[in-house]
Design a protein around this motif. Sequence first.
Motif, PDB file in Angstrom:
ATOM      1  N   ILE A   8       0.835  -1.207   0.000  1.00 43.98           N
ATOM      2  CA  ILE A   8       0.000   0.000   0.000  1.00 43.98           C
ATOM      3  C   ILE A   8       0.868   1.254   0.000  1.00 43.98           C
ATOM      4  N   GLU A   9       1.991   1.220   0.716  1.00 36.96           N
ATOM      5  CA  GLU A   9       2.905   2.363   0.714  1.00 36.96           C
ATOM      6  C   GLU A   9       3.422   2.648  -0.698  1.00 36.96           C
ATOM      7  N   LEU A  10       3.774   1.578  -1.420  1.00 39.42           N
ATOM      8  CA  LEU A  10       4.239   1.738  -2.803  1.00 39.42           C
ATOM      9  C   LEU A  10       3.119   2.267  -3.698  1.00 39.42           C
ATOM     10  N   TYR A  11       1.929   1.764  -3.467  1.00 43.16           N
ATOM     11  CA  TYR A  11       0.788   2.219  -4.260  1.00 43.16           C
ATOM     12  C   TYR A  11       0.528   3.708  -4.022  1.00 43.16           C
ATOM     13  N   ARG A  13       2.679   5.848  -3.431  1.00 47.97           N
ATOM     14  CA  ARG A  13       3.744   6.594  -4.115  1.00 47.97           C
ATOM     15  C   ARG A  13       3.656   6.428  -5.638  1.00 47.97           C
ATOM     16  N   ASN A  14       2.534   5.877  -6.092  1.00 50.44           N
ATOM     17  CA  ASN A  14       2.287   5.668  -7.524  1.00 50.44           C
ATOM     18  C   ASN A  14       3.268   4.681  -8.162  1.00 50.44           C
ATOM     19  N   GLU A  15       3.850   3.830  -7.354  1.00 50.63           N
ATOM     20  CA  GLU A  15       4.706   2.761  -7.890  1.00 50.63           C
ATOM     21  C   GLU A  15       3.836   1.507  -8.047  1.00 50.63           C
ATOM     22  N   THR A  16       2.952   1.573  -9.019  1.00 53.36           N
ATOM     23  CA  THR A  16       1.898   0.565  -9.162  1.00 53.36           C
ATOM     24  C   THR A  16       2.447  -0.816  -9.475  1.00 53.36           C
ATOM     25  N   ARG A  17       3.466  -0.899 -10.350  1.00 55.65           N
ATOM     26  CA  ARG A  17       4.016  -2.201 -10.734  1.00 55.65           C
ATOM     27  C   ARG A  17       4.597  -2.924  -9.530  1.00 55.65           C
ATOM     28  N   LYS A  18       5.430  -2.217  -8.775  1.00 57.11           N
ATOM     29  CA  LYS A  18       6.044  -2.821  -7.592  1.00 57.11           C
ATOM     30  C   LYS A  18       4.989  -3.157  -6.544  1.00 57.11           C
ATOM     31  N   SER A  19       3.997  -2.285  -6.428  1.00 55.36           N
ATOM     32  CA  SER A  19       2.911  -2.526  -5.484  1.00 55.36           C
ATOM     33  C   SER A  19       2.163  -3.808  -5.836  1.00 55.36           C
ATOM     34  N   LEU A  20       1.856  -3.985  -7.113  1.00 58.28           N
ATOM     35  CA  LEU A  20       1.137  -5.185  -7.552  1.00 58.28           C
ATOM     36  C   LEU A  20       1.946  -6.442  -7.252  1.00 58.28           C
ATOM     37  N   GLU A  21       3.247  -6.364  -7.455  1.00 58.50           N
ATOM     38  CA  GLU A  21       4.108  -7.513  -7.154  1.00 58.50           C
ATOM     39  C   GLU A  21       4.018  -7.889  -5.677  1.00 58.50           C
ATOM     40  N   LEU A  22       3.983  -6.899  -4.802  1.00 59.79           N
ATOM     41  CA  LEU A  22       3.896  -7.180  -3.371  1.00 59.79           C
ATOM     42  C   LEU A  22       2.516  -7.696  -2.976  1.00 59.79           C
ATOM     43  N   PHE A  23       1.463  -7.202  -3.618  1.00 59.39           N
ATOM     44  CA  PHE A  23       0.128  -7.748  -3.353  1.00 59.39           C
ATOM     45  C   PHE A  23       0.067  -9.224  -3.767  1.00 59.39           C
ATOM     46  N   HIS A  24       0.747  -9.560  -4.854  1.00 63.37           N
ATOM     47  CA  HIS A  24       0.855 -10.972  -5.252  1.00 63.37           C
ATOM     48  C   HIS A  24       1.622 -11.761  -4.200  1.00 63.37           C
ATOM     49  N   GLN A  25       2.706 -11.177  -3.710  1.00 60.27           N
ATOM     50  CA  GLN A  25       3.515 -11.842  -2.684  1.00 60.27           C
ATOM     51  C   GLN A  25       2.695 -12.096  -1.417  1.00 60.27           C
ATOM     52  N   ALA A  26       1.848 -11.143  -1.057  1.00 60.23           N
ATOM     53  CA  ALA A  26       0.998 -11.305   0.130  1.00 60.23           C
ATOM     54  C   ALA A  26       0.062 -12.494  -0.029  1.00 60.23           C
ATOM     55  N   VAL A  27      -0.447 -12.709  -1.240  1.00 56.61           N
ATOM     56  CA  VAL A  27      -1.318 -13.877  -1.486  1.00 56.61           C
ATOM     57  C   VAL A  27      -0.518 -15.166  -1.348  1.00 56.61           C
ATOM     58  N   GLU A  28       0.729 -15.155  -1.848  1.00 57.42           N
ATOM     59  CA  GLU A  28       1.567 -16.355  -1.740  1.00 57.42           C
ATOM     60  C   GLU A  28       1.903 -16.654  -0.284  1.00 57.42           C
ATOM     61  N   GLU A  29       2.084 -15.617   0.514  1.00 56.08           N
ATOM     62  CA  GLU A  29       2.412 -15.803   1.926  1.00 56.08           C
ATOM     63  C   GLU A  29       1.211 -16.319   2.715  1.00 56.08           C
ATOM     64  N   SER A  30       0.035 -15.805   2.406  1.00 50.06           N
ATOM     65  CA  SER A  30      -1.175 -16.221   3.127  1.00 50.06           C
ATOM     66  C   SER A  30      -2.385 -15.960   2.234  1.00 50.06           C
ATOM     67  N   ARG A  31      -2.963 -17.043   1.730  1.00 52.90           N
ATOM     68  CA  ARG A  31      -4.102 -16.908   0.811  1.00 52.90           C
ATOM     69  C   ARG A  31      -5.380 -16.753   1.642  1.00 52.90           C
ATOM     70  N   ASP A  32      -5.617 -15.535   2.114  1.00 55.97           N
ATOM     71  CA  ASP A  32      -6.737 -15.283   3.002  1.00 55.97           C
ATOM     72  C   ASP A  32      -7.622 -14.168   2.447  1.00 55.97           C
ATOM     73  N   VAL A  33      -8.637 -13.773   3.211  1.00 53.51           N
ATOM     74  CA  VAL A  33      -9.587 -12.755   2.752  1.00 53.51           C
ATOM     75  C   VAL A  33      -8.873 -11.464   2.404  1.00 53.51           C
TER      76      VAL A  33
END
Length: 313
Positions: A8-11, A13-33
């Motif tokens: 969210i911090e990256l988002y 700062r308008n760093e959308t690509r890097k932000s999306l990568e981390l949101f993907h990483q969060a799903v890999e770490e814990s596939r939750d709500v």
Amino acid sequence: MITNEKAIELYERNETRKSLELFHQAVEESRDVQSLNNLAWMYLYEEEDVDRAFELIKEAVEMDPASYFPYNILGEVFIKKELWKEAEAALKKSLSIQPSKEAIKNLAAVYYKLGELELAAKYYLQAAENSNIAMYSHIKCLVDLGRTKEAKEKLDRFRIIDHDTDDHIGAIEIADLYLDLEYYVEAVRWFEKGYNVYTYSPYWIGRFAYALYKLDRISRLDEVIQEAMENTNRAIEEISQEEVSENWTQEQKNDAIDNYTKEYNYYRQLKGRILSGYVPKLEFEPHFTGGCYLFGCKRHGNPEYQGYIRQRR
């Protein structure tokens, strides 16, 4: 949660690509709500990938979340797909958890699409403020329902609000409803208010000309049509003189000239068509809205999903 916070911090700062990568990483770490919801929101709002957003949010909803966020996202996905009954179910579930203006407005618009005008009017009224889009849409429902006296009373109280807001309704839109209610004096008054503000277009010039015809103000009708034709001719001449470039090709230039030529021909034939019985119809599309449904977004005061559950309890 740490990965989500960084995303969210990256988002922010308008760093959308890097932000999306981390949101993907969060799903890999814990596939939750939370992780599925936030990644779905990114795909819906930033990537405009409705199918991918649907896959993710459907999985989140299957976990029976305690927050309305996933159901609002699901409702918006169904709206994008024009699956109105499915959108209705998702938004009603959202409202059963916690009412939100976004879900109320979208449900009203969904009911309008379904032809359920009484329900649309009811929900628009719940989201209505003095002179916002929801109130305007509520009045449009009343017009469609034939509740003309109530519609007129509410329209008489309508005022133009700040032009910079997303909820802006302008003079031409107000004139449109008066015209459909057959209050031609009021319609012309509001068309005149918007006359020097709005860009000429066949739609509202046609509506304005018809209102003037109903009041037998033929000289003003002629004047409005003449000015629209002259304005369109100027646009054609200016475009004709423009040089083509990498960003303004000959094909684009030709298309623009063709479009303005069609507009000119519309204006040229407009008076004769009106005198022959042509009635320009009101164009209305229900407005759908959205919001920030990112768990952990500090800017919008959204807690993490676990914090959300504690708040609800």
